[in-house]
Motif scaffolding. Structure first.
Motif, short mmCIF file in Angstrom:
data_model
loop_
_atom_site.label_atom_id
_atom_site.label_comp_id
_atom_site.label_asym_id
_atom_site.label_seq_id
_atom_site.Cartn_x
_atom_site.Cartn_y
_atom_site.Cartn_z
N GLY A 128 0.88 -1.13 -0.06
CA GLY A 128 0.03 0.06 -0.01
C GLY A 128 0.94 1.17 -0.19
O GLY A 128 0.70 2.11 -0.77
N VAL B 145 2.26 1.61 -3.58
CA VAL B 145 1.42 2.05 -4.34
C VAL B 145 0.98 3.60 -3.91
O VAL B 145 0.84 4.37 -5.06
CB VAL B 145 0.08 1.28 -4.31
CG1 VAL B 145 -1.06 1.91 -4.96
CG2 VAL B 145 0.16 -0.23 -4.71
N TYR B 146 1.01 4.09 -2.81
CA TYR B 146 0.83 5.26 -2.48
C TYR B 146 2.04 6.49 -3.24
O TYR B 146 1.64 7.30 -3.80
CB TYR B 146 0.68 5.74 -1.15
CG TYR B 146 -0.66 5.74 -0.69
CD1 TYR B 146 -1.48 6.60 -1.05
CD2 TYR B 146 -0.99 4.53 0.50
CE1 TYR B 146 -2.87 6.53 -0.45
CE2 TYR B 146 -2.28 4.53 0.89
CZ TYR B 146 -3.21 5.53 0.34
OH TYR B 146 -4.48 5.48 1.15
N LEU C 160 1.54 6.54 -7.00
CA LEU C 160 0.36 7.14 -7.49
C LEU C 160 0.87 8.41 -7.15
O LEU C 160 0.27 9.25 -8.20
CB LEU C 160 -0.70 6.80 -6.47
CG LEU C 160 -2.07 7.16 -6.76
CD1 LEU C 160 -2.29 6.59 -8.02
CD2 LEU C 160 -3.21 6.49 -5.86
N SER C 161 1.64 8.78 -6.40
CA SER C 161 1.91 10.55 -6.25
C SER C 161 2.89 10.97 -7.45
O SER C 161 2.43 11.83 -8.16
CB SER C 161 2.96 10.41 -5.02
OG SER C 161 2.35 10.13 -3.89
N ALA D 214 -7.71 -0.79 0.77
CA ALA D 214 -7.14 0.26 0.32
C ALA D 214 -6.12 0.12 -0.92
O ALA D 214 -6.06 0.92 -1.62
CB ALA D 214 -6.38 1.34 1.48
N TYR D 215 -5.59 -1.01 -0.63
CA TYR D 215 -4.50 -1.38 -1.62
C TYR D 215 -5.11 -1.59 -2.96
O TYR D 215 -4.71 -0.71 -3.99
CB TYR D 215 -3.70 -2.50 -1.02
CG TYR D 215 -2.76 -3.09 -2.11
CD1 TYR D 215 -1.84 -2.44 -2.78
CD2 TYR D 215 -3.05 -4.38 -2.85
CE1 TYR D 215 -1.08 -2.90 -3.74
CE2 TYR D 215 -2.40 -4.91 -3.88
CZ TYR D 215 -1.36 -4.19 -4.55
OH TYR D 215 -0.48 -4.76 -5.12
N ARG E 70 -6.53 1.78 -4.43
CA ARG E 70 -5.26 2.80 -5.07
C ARG E 70 -4.84 2.07 -6.29
O ARG E 70 -4.44 2.73 -7.21
CB ARG E 70 -4.29 2.90 -3.99
CG ARG E 70 -4.87 3.65 -2.79
CD ARG E 70 -5.01 4.93 -3.17
NE ARG E 70 -5.82 5.78 -1.84
CZ ARG E 70 -6.97 5.76 -1.57
NH1 ARG E 70 -7.87 5.26 -2.57
NH2 ARG E 70 -7.33 6.13 -0.53
N ARG E 71 -4.76 0.75 -6.34
CA ARG E 71 -4.17 0.38 -7.47
C ARG E 71 -5.21 0.53 -8.57
O ARG E 71 -4.73 0.87 -9.82
CB ARG E 71 -4.20 -1.18 -7.15
CG ARG E 71 -3.43 -2.05 -8.32
CD ARG E 71 -3.36 -3.53 -8.36
NE ARG E 71 -4.87 -3.82 -8.25
CZ ARG E 71 -5.15 -5.02 -7.75
NH1 ARG E 71 -4.26 -6.10 -7.53
NH2 ARG E 71 -6.53 -5.36 -7.82
N PHE F 181 -7.40 2.93 -9.01
CA PHE F 181 -7.16 4.48 -9.24
C PHE F 181 -5.86 4.66 -9.93
O PHE F 181 -6.10 5.40 -11.09
CB PHE F 181 -7.19 5.13 -8.04
CG PHE F 181 -6.97 6.54 -8.28
CD1 PHE F 181 -8.07 7.28 -8.89
CD2 PHE F 181 -6.00 7.42 -7.71
CE1 PHE F 181 -7.93 8.60 -9.09
CE2 PHE F 181 -6.08 8.90 -7.79
CZ PHE F 181 -7.05 9.46 -8.52
N ALA F 182 -4.91 3.95 -9.92
CA ALA F 182 -3.44 4.23 -10.63
C ALA F 182 -3.84 3.69 -12.14
O ALA F 182 -3.53 4.46 -13.03
CB ALA F 182 -2.42 3.41 -10.12
#
Lengths: 78, 179
Positions: free
Chosen positions: A17, A20-21, A24-25, B33-34, B37-38, B40-41
């Motif tokens: 996670g 990925v954050y 993503l940034s 959440a992982y 977000r993945r 969303f990427a």
């Protein structure tokens, strides 16, 4: 495929996670750069200045390439 | 399910202290959440591809425009048809390109595309004030150059190049600001 963890230890979900954050940034920063390129180039192009169209297209494609590479990196975490 | 195996909870309390509905349908918050977000990427990269496509399409259209033939020479009107301080409308180079021919002084003719470069409203000549006005958002253009002088427009009006010969006025081409 190269293992993303140096010692072969599988990443915990929380660690994935965080990665990925981070990715993503970077993706969002590159996306904002692309948006700026697109608006600035469109404005110049509609005003008759097409000298910026080629370098802007190349820069946008480079950003896309980086984004796709980072996305593949996310999938390699699985 | 042991404590070590139990999923992480949104409020951080142990799994056994969670409400019944959450114990029946356990969701690992970090995992959720992982995945979110993945995904969303993925959409971010999709939008990035759309932006790059827009840039490339601009490049292609620019290349095609360079190959297009020069606009034809077109008779607009006779000199006597346009009074000093007056203007007439015409279309050039295509039927979808409205323009204005303006006679500012005796022997001085100017022609511009009449679509405002802000949101394409029709501009109106104010010859006595030396400007063209867009009534939609109060944009103003300099009558001598077609450049914006006030209001929302940021780009100049396209200039139609003219040739006045034997009492007739001809349009010979269109010039954009940077050309």
């Amino acid at each position: 495929m190269k293992d993303p963890t140096p010692r072969g230890r599988p990443l915990a979900t929380g660690e994935k996670g965080v990665i990925v954050y981070g990715i993503l940034s970077v993706l969002l920063v590159l996306l904002v750069v692309q948006l700026w390129l697109l608006t600035a180039t469109t404005n110049a192009w509609l005003g008759g200045d097409d000298s910026v169209v080629l370098p802007a297209a190349v820069a946008s494609l480079v950003c896309l390439g980086l984004n796709v590479g980072l996305l593949f990196h996310i999938f390699r975490l699985e | 399910m042991t404590e070590a195996e139990s999923p992480r909870t949104p409020d951080g309390r142990p799994f056994r202290d969670q409400p019944r509905w959450r114990r029946d349908f356990p969701i690992d918050v970090a995992e959720d959440a992982y995945v979110a977000r993945r995904d969303f990427a993925k959409y971010v990269v999709l939008v990035s591809g759309a932006f790059a496509t827009g840039q490339v399409s601009m490049l292609l259209r620019s290349a095609l425009a360079r190959r297009a033939p020069a606009p034809p020479r077109l008779r607009i009107a006779s000199v006597v048809d346009v009074p000093v301080g007056g203007a007439i409308a015409f279309r050039y180079p295509a039927d979808g390109d409205p323009c204005l021919l303006i006679r500012r002084r005796e022997g001085e003719f100017l022609a511009y595309g009449s679509e405002c470069t802000h949101l394409m409203c029709a501009v109106l000549p104010e010859v006595a004030k030396g400007r063209l006005r867009c009534p939609c958002h109060q944009g103003y253009f300099d009558l001598s150059t077609g450049r914006p002088i006030a209001g929302p427009p940021r780009r100049a009006l396209p200039t139609v190049t003219l040739d006045v010969r034997d009492g007739e006025i001809y349009a010979t081409g269109v010039r954009l600001e940077s050309q």
